[in-house]
Design a protein around this motif. Structure first.
Motif, PDB file in Angstrom:
ATOM      1  N   GLU A  35       0.930  -1.039   0.038  1.00  0.00           N
ATOM      2  CA  GLU A  35      -0.007   0.035  -0.008  1.00  0.00           C
ATOM      3  C   GLU A  35       1.020   1.200  -0.099  1.00  0.00           C
ATOM      4  O   GLU A  35       0.983   1.850   1.116  1.00  0.00           O
ATOM      5  N   THR A  36       1.379   1.467  -1.041  1.00  0.00           N
ATOM      6  CA  THR A  36       2.299   2.540  -1.334  1.00  0.00           C
ATOM      7  C   THR A  36       1.932   3.799  -0.809  1.00  0.00           C
ATOM      8  O   THR A  36       2.759   4.592  -0.277  1.00  0.00           O
ATOM      9  N   ASP A  37       0.680   4.454  -1.200  1.00  0.00           N
ATOM     10  CA  ASP A  37       0.368   5.709  -0.916  1.00  0.00           C
ATOM     11  C   ASP A  37       0.252   5.927   0.801  1.00  0.00           C
ATOM     12  O   ASP A  37       0.858   6.912   1.288  1.00  0.00           O
ATOM     13  N   SER A  38      -0.229   4.964   1.589  1.00  0.00           N
ATOM     14  CA  SER A  38      -0.228   4.924   2.931  1.00  0.00           C
ATOM     15  C   SER A  38       1.013   4.796   3.452  1.00  0.00           C
ATOM     16  O   SER A  38       1.477   5.535   4.418  1.00  0.00           O
ATOM     17  N   ALA A  39       2.216   4.117   2.734  1.00  0.00           N
ATOM     18  CA  ALA A  39       3.355   3.840   3.444  1.00  0.00           C
ATOM     19  C   ALA A  39       4.161   5.292   3.073  1.00  0.00           C
ATOM     20  O   ALA A  39       4.923   5.624   4.095  1.00  0.00           O
ATOM     21  N   PHE A  40       4.067   5.914   2.030  1.00  0.00           N
ATOM     22  CA  PHE A  40       4.670   7.177   1.740  1.00  0.00           C
ATOM     23  C   PHE A  40       4.150   8.127   2.808  1.00  0.00           C
ATOM     24  O   PHE A  40       4.731   9.104   3.171  1.00  0.00           O
ATOM     25  N   ALA A  41       2.826   8.206   3.034  1.00  0.00           N
ATOM     26  CA  ALA A  41       2.116   9.347   3.981  1.00  0.00           C
ATOM     27  C   ALA A  41       2.650   9.136   5.525  1.00  0.00           C
ATOM     28  O   ALA A  41       3.106  10.055   6.015  1.00  0.00           O
ATOM     29  N   TYR A  42       2.772   7.909   5.734  1.00  0.00           N
ATOM     30  CA  TYR A  42       3.442   7.561   6.983  1.00  0.00           C
ATOM     31  C   TYR A  42       4.928   7.709   7.432  1.00  0.00           C
ATOM     32  O   TYR A  42       5.393   7.921   8.527  1.00  0.00           O
ATOM     33  N   TYR A  43       5.510   7.582   6.261  1.00  0.00           N
ATOM     34  CA  TYR A  43       7.134   7.542   6.255  1.00  0.00           C
ATOM     35  C   TYR A  43       7.208   9.060   6.279  1.00  0.00           C
ATOM     36  O   TYR A  43       8.154   9.553   7.153  1.00  0.00           O
ATOM     37  N   ALA A  44       6.481   9.842   5.761  1.00  0.00           N
ATOM     38  CA  ALA A  44       6.675  11.476   6.022  1.00  0.00           C
ATOM     39  C   ALA A  44       6.169  11.819   7.307  1.00  0.00           C
ATOM     40  O   ALA A  44       7.183  12.867   7.781  1.00  0.00           O
TER      41      ALA A  44
END
Length: 581
Positions: A348-357
């Motif tokens: 789930e790339t979008d969610s992963a990117f958001a939480y990494y940010a």
């Protein structure tokens, strides 16, 4: 006749003074006038009104009469003791709110200045200890406790009360500043005090100290020692239970939860899960959300490791919610990272990117808080020295500040020269060893490990230099504007240093630069430097200061490098660079 008249006046004067000392305050004046080494124990006896009786009305009556007496009978020692009693009473009896504690700091600072004129180190030690207790999270907390310890050891600890508490306070302050090794040292000194020496010390402090030592060992990755002290915490609670049932149950759960976290690191998840779940259950029942967040993060880590992604998401989400509730920055960092890693594992790339940010944001805030705390501690030390300096003549103060400034500059230059000479010597030794034993694979691996340590030391040196220069700018901003501007133009890393760094980096990560050049044959030196610093996981601020450019320039350079590497919009440049290693 004249003699008789003088005698009569003397009797009348003494009678007036005796009348001014009412029966209520007479014992306090007698105790507080003592100037020998028994003064601390004498003063401690007068605090029973506050500690045992908690008599607010009696406290106000004593304070009012003492200040009235001092108005007609000025005495520095009595004024200091009265003020100390006044400040302690307002805190102990809950008269002052937390927002009013700075008033106490102002009063005690004045007391310290007066006590230094009396040349009484024992009284100064008491004042330092009381000043530190005003706020256990203030930047001056460790400093003033250390000053108190220094004077107490000089005079003799037997002449003081609650000496062990000073060591606990320092251990706590150092832990909060992430100086874990020194925190352990002072914590072990606290535990070494005998029961008689710790007489009157709150038993809760003993429990807290064991917890701090266990947590410090864990932060240093010494999990065996950490496990030992959490087992010691558990044994202590069982042997001598806490007087309050809820606290007893919570501390047992905390000890078990930390033992469970360590077992999980030792791949004993089947033993770890019940202990961590008990920690979570007890924390929720007692509404200790900070402990609940810790337990949830530990459970999420175990589930993520075993690829139980659904359970991991649930635990990390709960941890994040509890961390938000109690505003726990460290747990926010761990929870957001756990969520990002779990979403990444489930594609789930979008969610992963958001939480990494989000994780990066929290991590930067945590780093900033820690650095700010360390800088505040330095400033507190400077402020303490300034307060002492102000007791001397103004001209002497200015001269001493200039000498101190010049000494620091000279010391920096000398240390830099010594470091370069030492570095060159090490390089020659390593070159000789490489030429002699080049065919031995084992030594080649050892040399690579040494190079990695050098790079880590180099990176830490960059960060420490940056902090030192910033601190030095603050000290010199009023004294020499021209020198300040020169410091602002100072670049921490020269071309020569970068060449040496590049050589060490190539030894530590032989394939990195070659892989990067294969990906981008036309890569320029600036892009190469940026990539190596990203590989070392430096923050944007640190990269900017290291390269002598602005944060915006770093951002633009990263975007250009990402574009030249033909990375997609969802790709993270830092992750791509780290994978080249």
């Amino acid at each position: 006749m004249r003699l008789s008249l003088s005698l009569l006046l003397c009797v009348l004067f003494c009678g007036f003074k005796l009348k001014a000392q009412s029966k209520l305050i007479a014992p306090y004046i007698k105790a507080w006038e003592v100037a020998d080494t028994s003064q601390t124990h004498q003063a401690e006896k007068t605090y029973s009104l506050l500690k045992k009786n908690r008599n607010v009305a009696g406290y106000h009556q004593i304070i009012n009469e003492m200040y009235a007496y001092l108005k007609d009978n000025p005495d520095d020692r009595l004024w200091i003791r009265t003020t100390m009693f006044d400040v302690y009473g307002r805190i102990e009896l809950g008269i002052w709110k937390s927002s009013e504690l700075p008033k106490g700091g102002t009063l005690l600072t004045k007391c310290i200045k007066i006590a230094s004129k009396l040349n009484d180190d024992q009284l100064m030690a008491e004042l330092y200890a009381q000043y530190a207790e005003l706020s256990p999270y203030a930047s001056s907390y460790v400093l003033y406790n250390l000053k108190a310890i220094e004077l107490q050891k000089k005079i003799g600890v037997s002449h003081f009360v609650y000496v062990a508490n000073r060591y606990y306070n320092v251990s706590l302050g150092l832990y909060l500043n992430e100086d874990y090794k020194q925190s352990i040292n002072y914590g072990l000194k606290f535990l070494s005090f005998t029961s008689e020496e710790k007489k009157g010390t709150d038993p809760n402090i003993h429990i807290l100290q064991i917890d701090i030592i266990g947590a410090s060992y864990f932060r240093l990755s010494n999990i065996d020692s950490s496990k030992y002290y959490y087992q010691k915490l558990l044994d202590t609670l069982i042997k001598k239970p806490h007087t309050e049932t809820d606290n007893q149950q919570l501390w047992i759960a905390i000890a078990k939860g930390n033992i469970g976290r360590i077992l999980a690191l030792q791949n004993q998840e089947d033993k770890a899960l019940p202990l961590i779940k008990e920690h979570l259950k007890t924390s929720l029942r007692l509404k200790s959300f900070n402990n609940a967040a810790i337990a949830e993060n530990n459970l999420g880590t175990i589930y993520l490791k075993s690829k139980a992604y659904g359970n991991a998401l649930n635990e990390f989400r709960n941890a994040y919610r509890y961390a938000i509730t109690d505003n726990l920055l460290k747990e926010k960092v761990l929870a957001s990272k756990g969520l990002a890693d779990t979403f990444k594992a489930t594609k789930e790339t979008d969610s992963a990117f958001a939480y990494y940010a989000l994780h990066q944001k929290y991590r930067d805030s945590l780093t900033e808080n820690i650095n700010s705390g360390k800088l505040s501690a330095i400033n507190a030390s400077i402020a303490f020295d300034d307060m002492q300096d102000h007791l001397h003549e103004a001209n002497n103060t200015i001269r001493n500040q200039r000498l101190t400034r010049n000494f620091i500059l000279i010391a920096i230059v000398l240390l830099t020269v010594i470091a370069l000479l030492f570095y060159n010597r090490k390089m020659l030794q390593q070159k000789h060893l490489a030429e002699t034993l080049a065919r031995r694979q084992k030594l080649a691996e050892q040399e690579a490990n040494q190079a990695k340590e050098q790079i880590l030391s180099f990176t830490e040196n960059i960060i420490e230099k940056e902090k030192l220069i910033v601190n030095l700018q603050k000290q010199l901003v009023d004294g020499n504007e021209q020198l300040n501007e020169s410091l602002l133009r100072y670049t921490l890393v020269t071309d020569t240093e970068w060449e040496k760094f590049r050589l060490e980096f190539s030894k530590a990560y032989p394939s990195f630069l070659s892989s990067l050049q294969k990906m981008l044959p036309t890569i320029n030196p600036a892009e190469e430097r940026l990539a190596t610093l990203l590989c070392l996981k430096l923050t944007t601020n640190q990269i900017a200061n290291t390269l002598g450019i602005s944060k915006d320039s770093v951002g633009r350079s990263k975007r250009r490098l990402k574009q030249r590497l033909s990375l997609g919009n969802t790709a993270v440049l830092e992750d791509f660079v780290c994978r080249l290693v």
